[in-house]
Scaffold this active site. Structure first.
Site, short mmCIF file in Angstrom:
data_model
loop_
_atom_site.label_atom_id
_atom_site.label_comp_id
_atom_site.label_asym_id
_atom_site.label_seq_id
_atom_site.Cartn_x
_atom_site.Cartn_y
_atom_site.Cartn_z
CB SER A 122 -14.41 -8.66 -11.40
OG SER A 122 -13.89 -7.15 -11.31
CE1 TYR B 95 -9.44 -10.52 -13.69
CE2 TYR B 95 -10.70 -8.38 -13.78
CZ TYR B 95 -10.19 -9.54 -13.09
OH TYR B 95 -10.53 -9.27 -11.85
CE LYS C 102 -12.31 -12.26 -12.27
NZ LYS C 102 -12.28 -13.52 -11.16
P1 NAP Z 1 -3.82 -11.54 -5.39
O1 NAP Z 1 -3.76 -10.93 -4.16
O2 NAP Z 1 -2.95 -11.19 -6.35
O3 NAP Z 1 -3.79 -13.17 -5.03
C1 NAP Z 1 -3.68 -14.07 -6.03
C2 NAP Z 1 -3.60 -15.59 -5.49
O4 NAP Z 1 -3.93 -16.41 -6.62
C3 NAP Z 1 -2.36 -16.16 -4.74
O5 NAP Z 1 -2.61 -16.77 -3.70
C4 NAP Z 1 -1.80 -16.78 -5.99
O6 NAP Z 1 -0.76 -17.46 -5.45
C5 NAP Z 1 -3.00 -17.49 -6.71
N1 NAP Z 1 -3.03 -17.86 -7.99
C6 NAP Z 1 -2.83 -16.91 -9.01
N2 NAP Z 1 -3.04 -17.72 -10.16
C7 NAP Z 1 -3.50 -19.09 -9.91
C8 NAP Z 1 -3.82 -20.22 -10.52
N3 NAP Z 1 -3.82 -20.15 -11.95
N4 NAP Z 1 -4.10 -21.25 -9.80
C9 NAP Z 1 -4.31 -21.12 -8.47
N5 NAP Z 1 -3.84 -20.03 -7.79
C10 NAP Z 1 -3.42 -18.96 -8.53
O7 NAP Z 1 -5.40 -11.51 -6.06
P2 NAP Z 1 -6.74 -11.00 -5.57
O8 NAP Z 1 -6.88 -9.59 -5.95
O9 NAP Z 1 -6.95 -11.39 -4.14
O10 NAP Z 1 -7.80 -11.53 -6.65
C11 NAP Z 1 -8.44 -12.85 -6.07
C12 NAP Z 1 -9.77 -12.79 -7.08
O11 NAP Z 1 -10.64 -11.55 -6.90
C13 NAP Z 1 -9.53 -13.15 -8.66
O12 NAP Z 1 -10.47 -13.58 -9.01
C14 NAP Z 1 -9.74 -11.52 -8.94
O13 NAP Z 1 -9.99 -11.63 -10.32
C15 NAP Z 1 -10.68 -11.05 -8.15
N6 NAP Z 1 -11.05 -9.70 -7.99
C16 NAP Z 1 -10.03 -8.77 -7.35
C17 NAP Z 1 -10.11 -7.40 -7.45
C18 NAP Z 1 -9.31 -6.62 -6.76
O14 NAP Z 1 -9.42 -5.30 -6.70
N7 NAP Z 1 -8.13 -7.11 -6.02
C19 NAP Z 1 -11.41 -7.04 -7.83
C20 NAP Z 1 -12.23 -7.77 -8.15
C21 NAP Z 1 -12.06 -9.12 -8.43
P3 NAP Z 1 0.40 -18.26 -6.42
O15 NAP Z 1 0.97 -17.47 -6.86
O16 NAP Z 1 1.01 -19.13 -5.52
O17 NAP Z 1 -0.37 -19.09 -7.30
#
Ligand code: NAP
Length: 253
Positions: free
Chosen positions: A144, A157, A161
């Protein structure tokens, strides 16, 4: 999708039923890879797999909570059935508490580090026997922008990261002779369920947008193309890098 750089490859993408993970799984599959999609909830796995296969893509769905060893083992068993493993994308992360790093409860700290860091480490370790058999193994961690500049309200968090950046660099050096590359992608603020508190209408949205030189939040497909590049032969000489995808949001450690 005209690029077909991943034909003949098999990929595991964790937490791939929604958001960034789903976009990555879809992109890798559109480029020709067989993709194993997974997350904790069976209904989400079923729905995501259905969407991909309806598009004519090769996808297998499995329930996998990344912190559970038995669930991770099933991912690799499935990869073996599909003929091996070339690409591991470790994308799962949680943030059970909002607050500064020193306000974080021990329980939340453990959950954050178990899912965001330790599971990534274990997945990489457990993938190695299969990746070593691939001609061009790839490990990609989803870190991130907060790894570089901690977000005040996402203290622990952010630290988890930052640790992923170190894991990327250390593992890349260790695996370089095996022809396995290890990189991370570091998204800025991407519109997903995870970031909804920031991206939905309200004062946080305006403050955040004002910090993004490109003037917009990212979308999951802003990340998936970079992952496909790193996974493909085009990325074969890139290792140990932490690629920031943030619309210009600054990223200095
Ligand atoms: P999201 O849209 O909320 O999706 C989260 C996904 O993770 C869902 O498919 C959820 O499905 C699954 N999940 C959650 N906990 C889990 C676990 N313990 N084991 C397996 N699957 C799990 O999240 P996102 O924004 O795409 O984030 C994805 C990644 O990008 C993360 O690493 C996050 O830190 C990183 N990131 C996101 C952003 C942002 O702005 N969105 C920015 C920087 C980094 P279930 O509920 O079915 O498990």
């Amino acid at each position: 999708m005209s690029l077909k750089r991943l034909v003949g490859k098999t990929a595991i993408v964790t937490a791939s039923t929604d958001g960034i993970g789903f976009a990555i799984a879809q992109r890798l599959a559109r480029e020709g890879a067989k993709v194993i999609v997974s997350s904790r909830k069976a209904a989400n796995v079923e729905e995501a797999t259905r969407k991909l296969t309806q598009e004519g893509l090769e996808a297998k769905g499995l329930v996998c909570h990344v912190a559970k060893q038995e669930d991770r083992r099933k991912l690799f068993e499935e990869a073996k059935k599909l003929g091996g493993l070339d690409i591991l994308v470790s994308n799962a992360a949680v943030n059970p508490e909002v607050g500064g790093v020193l306000d974080c409860s021990e329980n939340a700290w453990d959950k954050i580090f178990e899912t965001n860091l330790k599971a990534s480490y274990l997945l990489a370790k457990e993938a190695l026997p299969l990746l070593k058999e691939s001609k061009a193994g790839r490990i990609i961690f989803v870190s991130s922008i907060a790894a570089f500049q901690p977000f005040n309200l996402l203290g622990a968090y952010s630290v988890s990261k930052t640790a992923l950046l170190g894991l990327t660099k250390a593992a890349a050096v260790q695996l370089a002779q095996e022809n396995i590359t290890v990189n991370s992608v570091c998204p800025g603020v991407i519109e997903t369920r995870f970031s909804a508190a920031i991206t939905q209408e309200g004062p946080a949205r305006e403050v955040s947008l004002s910090q993004i030189p490109m003037g917009r939040f990212g979308v999951p497909d802003d990340v998936s193309g970079s992952v496909a590049f790193l996974a493909s032969d085009d990325g074969s000489y890139v290792t140990g890098e932490n690629l920031v995808i943030s619309g210009g949001m600054p990223s200095r450690l």
